[in-house]
Design an enzyme around this catalytic site. Structure first.
Site, PDB file in Angstrom:
ATOM      1  CD  GLU A 119      -3.097  -1.123   2.092  1.00 13.14           C
ATOM      2  OE1 GLU A 119      -3.009  -0.308   3.041  1.00 13.14           O
ATOM      3  OE2 GLU A 119      -4.071  -1.880   1.938  1.00 13.14           O
ATOM      4  CD  GLU A 228      -2.794  -6.137   4.196  1.00  8.54           C
ATOM      5  OE1 GLU A 228      -3.663  -5.444   4.776  1.00  8.54           O
ATOM      6  OE2 GLU A 228      -1.600  -5.814   4.150  1.00  8.54           O
TER       7      GLU A 228
END
Length: 308
Positions: A119, A228
């Site tokens: 991210e 995730e």
């Protein structure tokens, strides 16, 4: 609306396997914040191996992750989706040094993929072009590293992980183009979804990310993972999202199991609770409670997929 969504999803998923693989994100610290050693990792993996033999991490040098986890994973027959932290120059140099020092001590088959960044685009730590440069740098680096049997790591794909909404943004294209494989993160909890909408939201996010990546790569036949996803079992509510064991179990069945039934590979966040993590402002204690198991390895809810 739901029929249209499922029809579109089926079109996107025409070439995927019958059942998606399962992996677990694995923390590298003990409850007291100290780093796990080889024997602790071996205990974690021995416990997990009846459910999955793939684990995902976030950095190489932090807590001597590769140094300790690499031998444990090899001993237990696991593959690592090995995270590499690229966000600042000093950290990135430490990551590269750890790769050079410890990849030669294990077999190339122990590393499933190198994942540069987690991210980094979502947090705006790097631009897409900067991330692409780091991905290419790791590709060049691992080509020159051989495992303990003299085999090159050049056969291992190098990719990245980011939030689904960033991946569907055209600005992420340089990083997508540079990556061999891209993992997409999606959390219905962080989108403030009610339980009634949580699994639908997850599917929609995943479909958008996958379709974007298929278009960018020019093929529907690509490796794809949800990097995730999950649901916390305790902590404060976030909008309409309520942490609880019941809701986590519901999202496991209707979200994670359902995605895998469509052939989507899923790396669940996460294997075990991490009691060492600090409270986060506005979401008190939620970061401690994402584990499928408590930190003492007590299962919170059934993870057998019920496709009835």
């Amino acid at each position: 609306m739901q029929i249209k969504f499922l029809t579109t999803l089926a079109t996107v998923l025409t070439s995927v396997a019958a059942m998606g693989d399962l992996a677990f994100n694995l923390g590298v610290k003990n409850d007291d914040g100290t780093c796990k050693d080889v024997s602790t990792f071996e205990g974690d993996l021995d416990f997990l191996k009846s459910h999955s033999k793939i684990i995902k991490t976030y950095a190489v040098s932090d807590c001597n992750t590769l140094q300790n986890l690499g031998p444990a994973a090899e001993a237990e027959g696991f593959q690592i989706q090995l995270g590499i932290w690229p966000n600042d120059d000093a950290h990135f140099e430490a990551e590269k040094e750890a790769l050079q020092n410890y990849l030669p001590k294990i077999s190339v088959s122990t590393i499933k993929i190198f994942l540069v960044g987690s991210e980094a685009l979502y947090r705006e730590d790097l631009t897409a072009s900067e991330l692409a440069s780091k991905i290419n740098e790791i590709k060049d680096l691992v080509k020159g590293i051989k495992d303990k049997n003299g085999k090159s790591y050049s056969s291992v794909p190098v990719g990245t992980v980011d939030s689904w909404n960033v991946l569907v943004d055209g600005a992420s294209k340089p990083a997508i183009d540079a990556a061999d494989v891209v993992y997409s993160n999606s959390f219905s909890y962080w989108q403030k979804n009610s339980q009634a909408n949580a699994s639908y939201s997850l599917f929609d996010d995943v479909m958008q990310a996958l379709q974007t990546l298929q278009t960018a790569k020019g093929s529907t036949d690509i490796e794809f993972w949800v990097g995730e996803t999950g649901w916390p079992t305790d902590g404060s509510s976030y909008g309409d999202s309520v942490p609880s064991v019941e809701n986590a179990a519901d999202q496991w069945q209707k979200g994670i199991c359902a995605l895998r039934a469509w052939g989507i590979n899923v790396a669940v966040y996460e294997a075990f609770d991490e009691a060492w993590k600090p409270d986060t402002s506005g979401t008190s204690s939620v970061e401690k409670h994402w584990g499928v198991w408590q930190s003492d390895k007590t299962l919170k809810y059934s993870i057998d997929c019920k496709f009835n």
